[in-house]
Design an enzyme around this catalytic site. Sequence first.
Site, PDB file in Angstrom:
ATOM      1  CG  HIS A 193      27.593  -5.548 -36.092  1.00 23.33           C
ATOM      2  ND1 HIS A 193      26.903  -6.553 -36.719  1.00 23.33           N
ATOM      3  CD2 HIS A 193      26.770  -4.466 -36.119  1.00 23.33           C
ATOM      4  CE1 HIS A 193      25.727  -6.100 -37.128  1.00 23.33           C
ATOM      5  NE2 HIS A 193      25.623  -4.834 -36.774  1.00 23.33           N
ATOM      6  CG  HIS A 194      27.344  -5.743 -29.546  1.00 27.82           C
ATOM      7  ND1 HIS A 194      27.690  -5.029 -28.413  1.00 27.82           N
ATOM      8  CD2 HIS A 194      28.272  -6.727 -29.667  1.00 27.82           C
ATOM      9  CE1 HIS A 194      28.787  -5.564 -27.870  1.00 27.82           C
ATOM     10  NE2 HIS A 194      29.164  -6.583 -28.624  1.00 27.82           N
ATOM     11  CD  GLU A 227      20.550   2.885 -40.327  1.00 28.42           C
ATOM     12  OE1 GLU A 227      20.857   2.397 -41.418  1.00 28.42           O
ATOM     13  OE2 GLU A 227      19.874   2.273 -39.483  1.00 28.42           O
ATOM     14  CD  GLU A 260      20.632  -0.054 -44.020  1.00 27.82           C
ATOM     15  OE1 GLU A 260      21.635  -0.565 -43.512  1.00 27.82           O
ATOM     16  OE2 GLU A 260      19.561   0.060 -43.425  1.00 27.82           O
ATOM     17  CD  GLU A 317      16.059   2.184 -41.400  1.00 27.46           C
ATOM     18  OE1 GLU A 317      15.719   1.261 -42.149  1.00 27.46           O
ATOM     19  OE2 GLU A 317      16.886   2.054 -40.484  1.00 27.46           O
TER      20      GLU A 317
HETATM   21  C1  NOJ Z   1      20.794  -2.573 -40.438  1.00 26.05           C
HETATM   22  C2  NOJ Z   1      21.963  -1.658 -40.388  1.00 26.05           C
HETATM   23  O1  NOJ Z   1      21.630  -0.350 -40.770  1.00 26.05           O
HETATM   24  C3  NOJ Z   1      23.026  -2.228 -41.301  1.00 26.05           C
HETATM   25  O2  NOJ Z   1      24.116  -1.332 -41.363  1.00 26.05           O
HETATM   26  C4  NOJ Z   1      23.432  -3.582 -40.811  1.00 26.05           C
HETATM   27  O3  NOJ Z   1      24.339  -4.129 -41.728  1.00 26.05           O
HETATM   28  C5  NOJ Z   1      22.221  -4.503 -40.688  1.00 26.05           C
HETATM   29  N1  NOJ Z   1      21.192  -3.869 -39.960  1.00 26.05           N
HETATM   30  C6  NOJ Z   1      22.574  -5.809 -39.979  1.00 26.05           C
HETATM   31  O4  NOJ Z   1      22.899  -5.559 -38.651  1.00 26.05           O
END
Ligand code: NOJ
Length: 674
Positions: free
Chosen positions: A377-378, A476, A482, A174
């Site tokens: 979601h994990h 990702e 984000e 990132e």
């Molecule tokens: C990072 C992820 O990229 C994001 O999408 C997620 O909300 C957070 N981690 C928490 O899991």
Amino acid sequence: MTRLLLLLAIFVASPALAADPVTVASPGGTLTVAVGVNGEGRPEYSVSRLGRPVILPSRLGFLLTDAPKLERNFAVAASARRSVDETWEQPWGERRFVRNRFNELRVTLEEKSELRRRLDLVFRVYDDGVGFRYEFPLRGTSAGVRIAEELTEFALAEPATAWWIPAFQWNREEYLYNRTPLSEVGIAQTPMTVRTESGLHIAFHEAALVDYSGMNLQNEGHGRFRAVLTPSSDGPKVSRTAPFATPWRTMQIADTAGGLVTNNLILNLNEPSRLPDIRRWFTPFKYVGVWWAMHLDKETWGPGPRHGATTANVKRYIDFAAANGFRGVLVEGWNEGWNDDWFANGRDFSFTKPYPDFDIEALARYARAKGVHLIGHHETAGNIANYEAQLGPALDLYKRLGIDAVKTGYVADMGGIQALGADGRIHFEWHEGQVMARHHLKVVQEAAARHIAVNPHEPIKDTGLRRTWPNWVAREGARGMEFNAWGQPPNPPEHETNLVFTRMLAGPMDFTPGVLSLEGRGQPIQSTQAKQLALYVVIYSPIVMAADLIENYAANPRPFQFIKDVPTDWAETLVLNGEIGDYVTIARKDRNSENWYLGAVTDENGRSLAVPLAFLTAGKTYRAQIYRDGPTADYRGHGKDIVIEERLVTAADVLTLTLAPGGGEAIRFVAGGR
Ligand code: NOJ
Ligand code: CA
């Protein structure tokens, strides 16, 4: 004196001349690869394009931890050729049909020493790229192969500009892309993309990263790069049992930047699908979710007065999804373990215990009654020991509830993956080491067995394994939306124009576009609304989020219409123009209709782009629904100036796109006119 004698001895012992290299040209004759051993018996290869050198002789080989290196004193024992020209169908993708046309050269090397070990080099040469891999046969090797380092080199023949992110840094993949002279690259992750002085575009990456460690590229000076594999906690960077093949080392090579994007090398080098009937249980979709509010710090993952994953809040999202045609609703923070320290250890996560204010059974039923599916979601915080121990029951729960896609997460700093070692103890690993290559495929295969799609964040790099395991739908693996909420700095306007020609060459990204509010957590998003829409066409993924708060969509119904209309599965993809880090225009044809979609994005510079509509079917009239930057639009505070208009066009028209600084344009071409 002794040194002189030694030198003389080496000189006499090595053959004065290397045997002639074996060559193989691409089917159309554009690229030629030469493979051979030099005077010291060191294996090497080179690549030329239309007679001009692209890659100068570059070494091949391995350092091993428990045996002499495989690097010199080889001879070519045999070579074999074959040609393939086939077309295969993707279950979904940037295009429906993919042509796989290459000439292959297999060179069997044998050591001249008493070890007599053998190593096969397999080169596949396409008109727009080269892939090669090593195959370790059983003969001459002990069955166990422990690789200390791979010695593969890529020696560029010309000076170049490089777009790259550093490897082995704390925040993994990132980072913002650097644009530097090639000579200023340090250790880069792949894909690394370069443009040579003569204008050739080359992207270095890998395909089919299976049970091996990820490759990075170290600058050795004078245009020469060498593979650096990702470390492993147990010493050797890769431990395997022969026979086995390494991942493919790839070079996508094109005249234009866009030629890299429409290149299919990475997918073609992967094995065919192991899930031939997958379209019966998965088709591409768009989703909304309880997500952006957490990144804005309006809601929390953990329990408390601002908990996001409450039954009532999720119902709101399900209703919104049903009313607006979104199949998926992602819910984060639904399960136990989101304590203040979750990212430090991840050991408290339960993947089967919802928080008491999240009625997962009732919500799954409520969603399904409305034709909506929850997305699981994990978040593991990189603790794969904890995750793998619960994987079966966790996926069984989702399967039972009709939750047929899961976003996984590996939030942990570099080297912070916690894995259970063979000794029963926790070992710290890297996100792209061999342990994680195995882990991701294990999750994908366990999920496939239950008809569940997987979308990892903080993932291992994409190397085209979606061809073999198409339920590995996205990931990702770069700075996504984000960072616009809380990133320091947030993503600058050129970010997406870098991604298209670097990260996106690897495969689909869950970028999560569509924040029409253009507001992060107390910081503006450096974009325009038109650009947010264009990203739905520019950044490919079969699952795409409408990331904004649903109330922000309700407040912006006119631009939101494009997000509702745009599909996520394509029959064809064309790059109409583009320069790395500056701008790009992509046109894609819907797989399920005769409609086309266009997305154009620019960096911090406004610009005008003339776009011939020759891709449309000749003789047909289309209604062009245009979402463009308005006259005052600018990423510095005037991002919401958007003009939405409609006009009739045909393939004979040329549209002039006027992109604001940091802006973009999105167009839907509805076939059938009036
Ligand atoms: C990072 C992820 O990229 C994001 O999408 C997620 O909300 C957070 N981690 C928490 O899991
Ligand atoms: Ca730029």
